[in-house]
Structures are given as C-alpha cells and as structure tokens.
Design a protein around this motif. Structure first.
Motif, PDB file in Angstrom:
ATOM      1  N   ALA A 252       0.828  -1.207   0.000  1.00 21.71           N
ATOM      2  CA  ALA A 252       0.000   0.000   0.000  1.00 21.71           C
ATOM      3  C   ALA A 252       0.862   1.257   0.000  1.00 21.71           C
ATOM      4  CB  ALA A 252      -0.941  -0.008   1.196  1.00 21.71           C
ATOM      5  N   LEU A 253       1.876   1.293   0.842  1.00 24.68           N
ATOM      6  CA  LEU A 253       2.749   2.467   0.913  1.00 24.68           C
ATOM      7  C   LEU A 253       3.503   2.668  -0.401  1.00 24.68           C
ATOM      8  CD1 LEU A 253       4.206   2.138   4.531  1.00 24.68           C
ATOM      9  CD2 LEU A 253       2.376   3.657   3.735  1.00 24.68           C
ATOM     10  N   LYS A 254       3.935   1.561  -0.983  1.00 29.10           N
ATOM     11  CA  LYS A 254       4.673   1.664  -2.247  1.00 29.10           C
ATOM     12  C   LYS A 254       3.777   2.186  -3.356  1.00 29.10           C
ATOM     13  CE  LYS A 254       7.896  -0.966  -5.134  1.00 29.10           C
ATOM     14  NZ  LYS A 254       8.609  -2.258  -5.302  1.00 29.10           N
ATOM     15  N   ARG A 255       2.542   1.680  -3.408  1.00 30.87           N
ATOM     16  CA  ARG A 255       1.618   2.094  -4.467  1.00 30.87           C
ATOM     17  C   ARG A 255       1.217   3.554  -4.315  1.00 30.87           C
ATOM     18  NH1 ARG A 255      -3.934  -1.065  -6.290  1.00 30.87           N
ATOM     19  NH2 ARG A 255      -3.949  -0.288  -8.429  1.00 30.87           N
ATOM     20  N   LEU A 256       1.120   4.032  -3.072  1.00 31.09           N
ATOM     21  CA  LEU A 256       0.745   5.419  -2.817  1.00 31.09           C
ATOM     22  C   LEU A 256       1.943   6.374  -2.890  1.00 31.09           C
ATOM     23  CD1 LEU A 256      -1.684   4.809   0.177  1.00 31.09           C
ATOM     24  CD2 LEU A 256      -2.332   5.711  -2.078  1.00 31.09           C
ATOM     25  N   GLY A 257       3.134   5.815  -3.084  1.00 33.13           N
ATOM     26  CA  GLY A 257       4.325   6.649  -3.139  1.00 33.13           C
ATOM     27  C   GLY A 257       4.731   7.164  -1.778  1.00 33.13           C
ATOM     28  N   LEU A 258       4.360   6.420  -0.727  1.00 29.24           N
ATOM     29  CA  LEU A 258       4.661   6.834   0.637  1.00 29.24           C
ATOM     30  C   LEU A 258       5.742   5.976   1.282  1.00 29.24           C
ATOM     31  CD1 LEU A 258       0.976   7.388   1.810  1.00 29.24           C
ATOM     32  CD2 LEU A 258       2.669   9.169   1.298  1.00 29.24           C
ATOM     33  N   ASP A 259       6.449   5.215   0.471  1.00 30.02           N
ATOM     34  CA  ASP A 259       7.480   4.329   0.995  1.00 30.02           C
ATOM     35  C   ASP A 259       8.848   4.995   1.060  1.00 30.02           C
ATOM     36  OD1 ASP A 259       7.446   4.442  -1.800  1.00 30.02           O
ATOM     37  OD2 ASP A 259       8.429   2.486  -2.012  1.00 30.02           O
TER      38      ASP A 259
END
Length: 298
Positions: A252-259
């Motif tokens: 989820a974080l990777k897909r939202l660009g929050l990683d």
C-alpha cells in the motif's frame, strides 16, 4: 429494493441494466436487452413495461427515435450510480478480462489504460491454491524463489489470496521458515501433493491486524493544489483514512508513493503525505517486523 419487490435475480439484473443504460447512455430499448441478456423481444418488452410500472417517472418513449429516453425527473430506483463501476468496466475491457459485448456500457467513449505486463498465472495452479485455502490444506509446490538460483519443491500452507496492485500472491505459512510469507502465484510452476495442516490463518498476526493510514495533501502545495488533492482522494477536512491489513502495508505504501521520504521529491510529484508515519513505525517495532519484512516475499 429489488428483494423487497420479490423479483427473481434475472429480472432484477435486467431492471438494473435498464437503469444503468438510462443513467449513463440516456436511452434504452428492447434490442439492448436482447443483445446483452439473450432474451426474446417479447421478454424485453415485458421488462421495459415492468420498469415503467415500478419507476414510471424515470423514462419516456421517444417516438421519433423509437427508444426510451431518460426523463428530466430521473431518480435511480434499482441501483446507485457508481463511477467506480463504470470505470472498472473500461479497465476490464482494456485488460481483455471481458469483451465489449459482455459489458453494460453501450457506446464506449474513447479511452486508454496504461499497460501492465501480463502475469502468467496458470488456471490449474490457481485452482489448486484456492482449493487448499478452502480445505485448510498444505500443498507442495515447485517454486522459484528470488533467494535461490533454481526452483525447488516446498510445502506451503495458504490461507488467502493477495493482490498487491501488480501481482497476485498466495498468503501462506511457510513450514521451512516458520513464518507467513507471500508466494507469487506466477512463480509456482507445478503442484503435486496436498495434506492436512495445523497452520491457521488466524495465527498470521500481520494479516489479522488492521492499520489506518491517515493521508493528507503535501503541506507545501498551494491552496488550490491541496484542494485538488482533497477531491482526488475524497478527503474530508483535508484528511482521508485508508484501512489496510498490516500484511499489505508494504504494498500500500509503495503504491501510494509513501514508501520513501516525502522530501525526496517535489511536492507537486509527492502530492500526499502520511500523517501518522511515526505511529505506524511504532506498531512495526512492537510487532518486531519492518516494512520490507512485513511483505515477506518468498
């Protein structure tokens, strides 16, 4: 509404279709029902008349066009118009999941979707995995792990399917490591045996735990840009909450660009920030698992 009216499911579907076409296309006729549902002309006429009897104010017959058209007082009775459903049909058409004749959209708008690589999941592998999940069994799979140079036979104890936005996985207990991991379905070449298992999906702590991601517009965006992001994400008072299983947090974080650190990109590129990042990291330490380890790729 439909169940309260005592309608059969096939009739319900056709009435929902009539309403779908009226809302999105502005018109519907007998041939539409014949083409999509394969019913007779007489049955199509019956369905249209039934709809008129239940929602008379929603459509009128245009004699010149020889079709029913949406009235100015149209108000949905059988379905709630859903933009997500409409766009999902376009995506399914683009991916070849359904044919144009199988969808409910009549006249397709011009559209395109960014392509994604086809994932070679074998129907037999998927069937074996789903069967193992339903029967609470372990299955022996010939699996290519990225930590090994060659594929090998190993036992896994799957309890769920997972889509990370790009690939499908089997969420499974791995007897070899004693941990729950994600096994990429397209990397399973064969299955050859199954057996009962004592592993329970409820023992998968990361799967059972729900994490709330509190998302807000990047604070360095202009007021107009922040408003646009609020609309994009359906935010209220500048914040939206996305609930995700901790096992899927990495994805989820990777897909939202929050990683990554939000300062690593321009605010116009980053667009959103995670307000409760410290809380989430604290939860990971309490569980003894980092973000990367939480994904537990096999």
């Amino acid at each position: 509404m439909d169940r309260e009216l005592g309608l059969r499911r096939g009739v319900e579907s056709r009435l929902e279709f009539i309403e779908f076409r009226l809302f999105w296309e502005g018109h519907v006729n007998r041939s539409d029902l014949v083409e999509v549902f394969g019913v007779s002309i007489n049955q199509a006429s019956t369905d249209l008349n039934r709809y008129l009897g239940l929602a008379e104010a929603n459509m009128v017959y245009d004699k010149s066009a020889r079709t029913y058209v949406r009235s100015s007082s149209f108000s949905p009775v059988f379905l709630k118009p859903d933009a997500g459903q409409y766009l999902a049909q376009l995506r399914s058409l683009s991916d070849g999941v359904i044919a144009a004749d199988d969808g409910w959209i009549g006249s397709l708008p011009s559209f395109a979707c960014a392509p994604t690589p086809a994932r070679g999941v074998s129907p037999k592998i998927l069937r074996a995995t789903v069967t193992a999940i339903k029967r609470h069994e372990a299955i022996e799979v010939f699996y290519q792990s990225m930590s090994s140079p060659e594929p090998a036979w190993r036992w896994i104890e799957p309890h769920a399917l997972v889509f990370d936005g790009f690939r499908w996985h089997a969420r499974a207990h791995c007897p070899r490591s004693g941990a729950f991991k994600d096994f990429v379905l397209s990397r399973i070449a064969e299955t050859r045996a199954s057996k009962s298992t004592e592993a329970a999906g409820s023992a998968d702590r990361e799967w059972e735990e729900q994490v709330e991601l509190k998302i807000a517009p990047h604070p360095e965006l202009s007021a107009g840009q922040r408003k646009a992001i609020e609309l994009d994400y359906g935010m209220e008072a500048g914040v939206t909450t996305i609930t995700v299983r901790r096992a899927l947090l990495y994805y989820a974080l990777k897909r939202l660009g929050l990683d990554t650190d939000p300062a690593a990109r321009r605010p116009q590129d980053q667009q959103i920030v995670l307000l409760n990042a410290a809380e989430i990291r604290s939860g990971e330490r309490a569980g003894g698992t980092s973000e990367a380890e939480g994904a537990q790729y096999a």
